[in-house]
Design a protein around this motif. Structure first.
Motif, PDB file in Angstrom:
ATOM      1  N   SER A  81       0.846  -1.119   0.107  1.00  0.00           N
ATOM      2  CA  SER A  81      -0.067  -0.175  -0.041  1.00  0.00           C
ATOM      3  C   SER A  81       0.724   1.234   0.098  1.00  0.00           C
ATOM      4  O   SER A  81       0.413   2.230  -0.136  1.00  0.00           O
ATOM      5  CB  SER A  81      -0.965   0.139   1.316  1.00  0.00           C
ATOM      6  N   ARG A 111      -5.273   0.590   1.179  1.00  0.00           N
ATOM      7  CA  ARG A 111      -4.740   0.154   2.173  1.00  0.00           C
ATOM      8  C   ARG A 111      -4.432  -1.438   2.117  1.00  0.00           C
ATOM      9  O   ARG A 111      -4.437  -1.907   0.958  1.00  0.00           O
ATOM     10  CB  ARG A 111      -5.834   0.130   3.485  1.00  0.00           C
ATOM     11  N   LYS A 112      -3.931  -1.926   3.239  1.00  0.00           N
ATOM     12  CA  LYS A 112      -3.263  -3.559   2.901  1.00  0.00           C
ATOM     13  C   LYS A 112      -4.456  -4.708   2.670  1.00  0.00           C
ATOM     14  O   LYS A 112      -4.455  -5.567   2.078  1.00  0.00           O
ATOM     15  CB  LYS A 112      -2.359  -4.045   4.274  1.00  0.00           C
ATOM     16  N   ASN A 142      -9.657  -3.108   0.041  1.00  0.00           N
ATOM     17  CA  ASN A 142      -9.889  -2.061  -0.708  1.00  0.00           C
ATOM     18  C   ASN A 142     -11.246  -2.195  -1.568  1.00  0.00           C
ATOM     19  O   ASN A 142     -11.591  -3.124  -1.977  1.00  0.00           O
ATOM     20  CB  ASN A 142      -8.340  -1.860  -1.669  1.00  0.00           C
TER      21      ASN A 142
END
Length: 693
Positions: A84, A126-127, A130
């Motif tokens: 990310s 974001r990790k 999404n």
């Protein structure tokens, strides 16, 4: 100034930096965080995305109107992204103005579209979990809409990105959910099952359930004015969507096509010891489809001419069964187990060819199938592989925008020969068990050729690394020579040597046969397993000296083989079609090889273009097999127009025309059309032209 800049937002600051760079004459770089933003999909980008993207799910809604090539669409993309802190490139080969709205994790984002990619900069992702929402207008040519009430897609090899934003690489499989809004009176089919349909003011919207994870090139839909035929057998239900209206063709073909698809599923499930790997199986007739078929899981597309025939000949029946077997084979090879990268596209095609042929042969046995494979594969493969510029089967593919380069004679003609040799080398049982192991080991995922070889190696003692190095990783073919010592009318020693035509250090492991001919029409067939540079054939020691030797009599060997000139005196004695076909092909390749480099074939029979032309014209007068005759005549035309200069043609024109006229008179009625075509293409003299035209 510093105090003023302190209050400028980060976004304004970035805009100011870009403006200053522009005013100073700098070019905005196309590399961000070490990622190159280039057209297509580079292998480097694909590897990077594969490392960091997972749990991928596309939710798509296309609005199709009857008379417009433009498709309004909304899309949601859900995924995890472990990098990310790095930018993300989403493939979309369209004009930036086609993108109307972009939301990233609920927040609007100005579209940054560069070189066929939507770029999402760090800080927006974001990790985990999404969610991208995109509204756009699609106008890609890989979504076809005609004026006869039909819309369909064809995304192979990497054309999904022309129609919707995605990660258009085969190793990023995704679940795909689809809504399709179409005009009233239309129906629709896609990979997933129809959950429901809802009538709207303008038409109807079909909701399809999410697919299993599949590659984007395998996603498809078709919509239009279809008829539907359904059958259920045991636990399987198949829907056949078709547009054919000819009653005779429907009566003749509808149930036959359904039966063939059911039987293909059962045959392949049994052969591979594995159930059909997807929740549903439907198939669709697409009139004027650009290919014979396309293996979309759950919705196989076929060319209408492949399926519907009013009265089918045995050859047409076999071809139809072969195409259906080919596409159904892809459900395992290509769809469930998918290549990691499109340089291995040959792998799915060659196994579909192999299994499609097996299935078709079980349904509609064809004589001379081996002969047909020889005439189809070897001349086409040699037309490329005889040159030092040839590419290996497993060729480099740095970018998917070059994927069209891997579709050619090496993929479609040499690769089947290589895999057939693999089956000969390890044996039929080991080959089948290896395939079963492979589809189970990599079920639902991706694999490359090296992983296939690792699986096969468990089932054989043969050196498969040697096989891979020679057949798959390197281009070219072997030049094979022989020596024979005799005494008192008996063979004392018989050996083969081989070397690469261009790479002298190469050797090819392969199996083929030789045929020793004796008086009274007696033949002795000897199998040969050649794997070393020099190798004895002990099986022939002590045998009587033959009248002549027919090399590669099974037609399965690949390369330039020795030729015994005594064969020409007894060619009519050779009754095995594949032996005659392979002999004719080998003569032509020897002629070209000697013409290109007289040192490549140091010993044995040598032949020039004029000599071979005379031989072929003589054979053409009496050749009983139509397909072999067509190959002989194709070589006649090629030699005459490509390998003889104007002086040579002028000298031989009368002889060639007279020979073809003689062949026209001597040949059986069914073969005369092929001779006449060659006669018309070669005729140059005024009297002959006046007679013909």
């Amino acid at each position: 100034m510093r105090r003023f800049l302190f209050y400028i937002s980060n976004q304004c600051a970035m805009q100011l930096k870009l403006l200053i760079a522009f005013l100073l004459g700098f070019v905005i770089p196309q590399t961000v965080y070490s990622q190159t933003i280039e057209p297509g999909i580079s292998e480097k980008l694909a590897h990077l995305r594969k490392q960091h993207i997972s749990n991928l799910h596309y939710v798509l809604h296309f609005h199709i109107t009857e008379f417009s090539k433009y498709i309004a669409a909304e899309e949601e993309i859900y995924f995890d992204y472990t990098a990310s802190d790095q930018p993300l490139q989403i493939d979309f080969k369209a004009s930036p103005h086609r993108i109307e709205k972009l939301l990233v994790n609920g927040k609007p984002l100005q579209v940054d579209h560069r070189n066929e990619h939507i770029l999402i900069l760090p800080g927006r992702l974001r990790k985990r979990n999404n969610a991208l929402k995109i509204r756009f207008v699609s106008a890609g040519s890989s979504a076809k809409i005609d004026t006869n009430g039909l819309a369909y897609t064809l995304f192979v090899p990497a054309k999904a990105r022309e129609v919707f934003p995605c990660f258009d690489q085969p190793d990023l499989k995704a679940r795909i959910s689809l809504k399709l809004s179409v005009p009233r009176g239309w129906t629709a089919v896609s990979n997933g099952a129809i959950i429901d349909s809802v009538n709207t003011l303008s038409g109807v919207t079909f909701n399809f359930g999410a697919t299993q994870p599949i590659s984007t090139y395998l996603f498809a839909f078709a919509a239009g004015k279809f008829s539907k035929y359904t059958e259920r057998r045991e636990d399987k239900t198949i829907n056949f969507y078709y547009r054919e209206t000819d009653r005779a063709k429907i009566d003749s073909s509808l149930k036959k096509c359904m039966d063939l698809n059911f039987r293909a599923l059962n045959y392949l499930s049994d052969y591979l010891d594995m159930h059909y790997p997807f929740p549903k199986f439907d198939f669709v007739e697409i009139p004027r489809f650009s290919v014979s078929g396309m293996e979309h899981p759950g919705a196989v597309f076929y060319n209408g001419r492949t399926l519907f025939m009013d009265v089918a000949s045995a050859t047409e029946e076999f071809a139809r069964a072969n195409t259906i077997g080919h596409e159904v084979s892809h459900m395992w090879f290509g769809d469930d187990v998918t290549m990691r990268w499109f340089n291995d596209v040959w792998l799915k095609e060659v196994f579909a060819n192999y299994l499609g042929n097996r299935f078709a042969s079980s349904i509609s046995p064809q004589k001379d199938l081996k002969k047909k494979a020889i005439l189809s594969n070897f001349p086409a493969a040699f037309s490329v592989d005889r040159y030092p510029s040839s590419e290996p089967i497993d060729r480099a593919l740095p970018n998917l925008n070059q994927a069209g380069l891997v579709y050619g004679s090496i993929t479609y003609n040499k690769a089947p020969v290589a895999i057939h040799q693999l089956a000969l080398l390890i044996g039929e049982d080991a080959f089948r068990h290896g395939l079963q192991d492979y589809v189970k080991t990599f079920k639902g995922s991706n694999a490359d050729f090296s992983e296939l070889m690792s699986v096969f190696q468990k089932h054989t003692k043969e050196d498969l690394k040697h096989f891979s190095d020679a057949w798959i990783d390197q281009p070219g073919r072997p030049v094979i020579s022989y020596s024979m010592d005799t005494a008192d009318g008996r063979i004392q020693k018989f050996s083969f040597t081989q070397q690469g035509e261009w790479n002298k250090d190469m050797t090819w492991p392969q199996r083929f046969e030789i045929m020793l001919a004796y008086d009274n029409g007696e033949f002795q067939t000897i199998p040969v397993h050649l794997s070393k540079r020099a190798q004895d054939v002990p099986e022939v020691i002590g045998m009587k000296c033959p009248k002549y030797i027919l090399f590669n009599s099974s037609g399965e060997g690949y390369g330039i083989f020795p030729f015994d000139k005594n064969v020409l005196k007894h060619f009519d004695e050779i009754k095995v079609p594949e032996a005659r076909a392979a002999t004719v092909i080998n003569l032509f390749e020897r002629m070209l090889s000697i013409k290109a480099d007289s040192e490549k074939i140091e010993k044995g029979y040598t032949i020039n273009a004029e000599q071979l032309l005379r031989i072929l014209l003589d054979l053409a007068a009496t050749e009983p097999d139509k397909q072999i005759l067509e190959r002989e005549l194709a070589y006649v035309q090629s030699i005459y127009w490509r390998y003889m200069d104007e002086t040579g043609r002028t000298t031989l024109n009368t002889f060639v025309e007279n020979s073809l006229r003689k062949a026209l008179q001597q040949q059986v009625p069914g073969n005369r059309t092929a001779v006449l075509r060659s006669y018309m293409r070669i005729a140059e003299s005024i009297p002959v032209l006046d007679t013909l035209y």
